[in-house]
Design an enzyme around this catalytic site. Sequence first.
Site, PDB file in Angstrom:
ATOM      1  N   GLY A 154      40.601  40.627  44.305  1.00 28.87           N
ATOM      2  CA  GLY A 154      40.196  39.513  43.450  1.00 28.87           C
ATOM      3  C   GLY A 154      39.260  38.542  44.153  1.00 28.87           C
ATOM      4  N   ASP A 180      47.975  38.390  48.704  1.00 30.38           N
ATOM      5  CA  ASP A 180      47.208  38.193  49.936  1.00 30.38           C
ATOM      6  C   ASP A 180      45.723  38.377  49.627  1.00 30.38           C
ATOM      7  OD1 ASP A 180      46.307  40.849  50.361  1.00 30.38           O
ATOM      8  OD2 ASP A 180      47.970  41.354  51.693  1.00 30.38           O
ATOM      9  N   VAL A 189      43.450  40.549  49.994  1.00 33.23           N
ATOM     10  CA  VAL A 189      42.819  41.782  49.497  1.00 33.23           C
ATOM     11  C   VAL A 189      43.522  42.381  48.284  1.00 33.23           C
ATOM     12  CG1 VAL A 189      41.756  42.357  51.706  1.00 33.23           C
ATOM     13  CG2 VAL A 189      44.041  43.219  51.203  1.00 33.23           C
ATOM     14  N   LYS A 190      44.444  41.645  47.686  1.00 33.14           N
ATOM     15  CA  LYS A 190      45.131  42.182  46.519  1.00 33.14           C
ATOM     16  C   LYS A 190      44.345  41.886  45.223  1.00 33.14           C
ATOM     17  CE  LYS A 190      48.766  44.077  48.484  1.00 33.14           C
ATOM     18  NZ  LYS A 190      48.761  43.878  49.924  1.00 33.14           N
ATOM     19  N   THR A 191      44.790  42.507  44.114  1.00 33.85           N
ATOM     20  CA  THR A 191      44.044  42.430  42.847  1.00 33.85           C
ATOM     21  C   THR A 191      43.816  40.991  42.395  1.00 33.85           C
ATOM     22  OG1 THR A 191      44.958  44.549  42.196  1.00 33.85           O
ATOM     23  CG2 THR A 191      43.957  43.238  40.442  1.00 33.85           C
TER      24      THR A 191
END
Length: 397
Positions: free
Chosen positions: A3, A183, A185-187
């Site tokens: 995201g 975190d 690098v999550k969606t």
Amino acid sequence: MPGFELFGDAERREVQDVLGTGVLMRYGFDGMRHGHWKAKSMEQGLAQRFGVKHVQLLSSGTAAVSVALAAAGIGTGDEVILPTFTFVASFEAVLMLGAFPVLVEIDETLTLDPEAVRQAITPSTKAIMPVHMCGSMADLNAMQSICKEHDLILIEDACQAIGGTYNGKALGSIGDLGCFSFDYVKTITCGEGGAVLTNNEQYYLNADHYSDHGHDHIGSDRGAETHPFLGYNFRISELNAAVGLAQLRRLDEFLHIQKRNYTILRAAISKIPEVVFRRVPEGGEESYAFLNFFLPDLETARRVSNGFKENGIDGCFHYFDNNWHYVRRWEHLKEGKSLNQLSETIRQGLAKIKDKQYPQSDNIIGRNLSCLIKLAWTEEEVHSRAKKMVSVITDVL
Ligand SMILES: *Cc1c(COP(=O)(O)O)cnc(C)c1O
């Protein structure tokens, strides 16, 4: 998946609200905050979007898994069953509570093999923790019936599969407890953050108190609150929650882009007869955060993986040779390398993991490539990437 690729004005505005009041903490300071409750609002938004009664927002996904386990009363002497293919956070959380992570084989869903789970149950087993790796799920019907039969708690680690569904229900909302990570690098991201989802009020109250030093959060005088039991600090800050609140509103937009990009890549690669895609359990729909496929054998997968790298196709992981996600390279776990002394039971258990072979998981992970689906790609970029991927795979074959 990430995201952060689409971070923009909506996120900045939410953060600006918090900077405007200076109330960076999620609890208290009611008079100073001018109605801004970012963590609380995100919890309400998550509960509504994912169809659960309660959500506790936390400082990370690792904290979420730890708090979920603690909320369910899991600790010393207990065993938690989890897959050999997972992020290190899953076993870290179990160990932190003094419980023992029992690693079992995965199947072509890339998560827990129900038969292997059955075989791993002992009188000490307290919970099963499927980890919905790379955008898709374990066979949750099977997991639920095993839990019912043996009176076990089902905890979903849905950190990599937010937005995926199973029989129409959101992943993370199906088990007794579910966990998300926000975190970087999550969606959807908070920078750092995570959440526990549950329909069980007691588990929710446990999570709420445990993540804030045992505070009962009754009344409006923090100093006067009582502590029904011991806790720690896994709180999220209002700044992080503000970013996540804006991202949550954009989740469906992100999922839509993920699905579009995934579908283009999959259509192209599916023309190659030797390529087989990861199995999604019946009734399941992926979050489309990754495109996962199998090549005929380990050597081919290695060569395709190298071919991708040489041709500038980034974000495709061959986890067999990766330090983070697969048991084969977790030397620190197998050797029990810890700053503090581990209990005798845990030391003995880890020694067993060290000697254990996982031939079924080796075979599956050895042949698998997982390609991250990015949000910022244009449709043109996805098509040109698809072409390149097909040409690399065909060349290797
Ligand atoms: C990211 C992740 C976590 C932990 O999340 P953090 O927020 O990075 O602590 C746990 N489990 C899985 C499967 C993850 O991918």
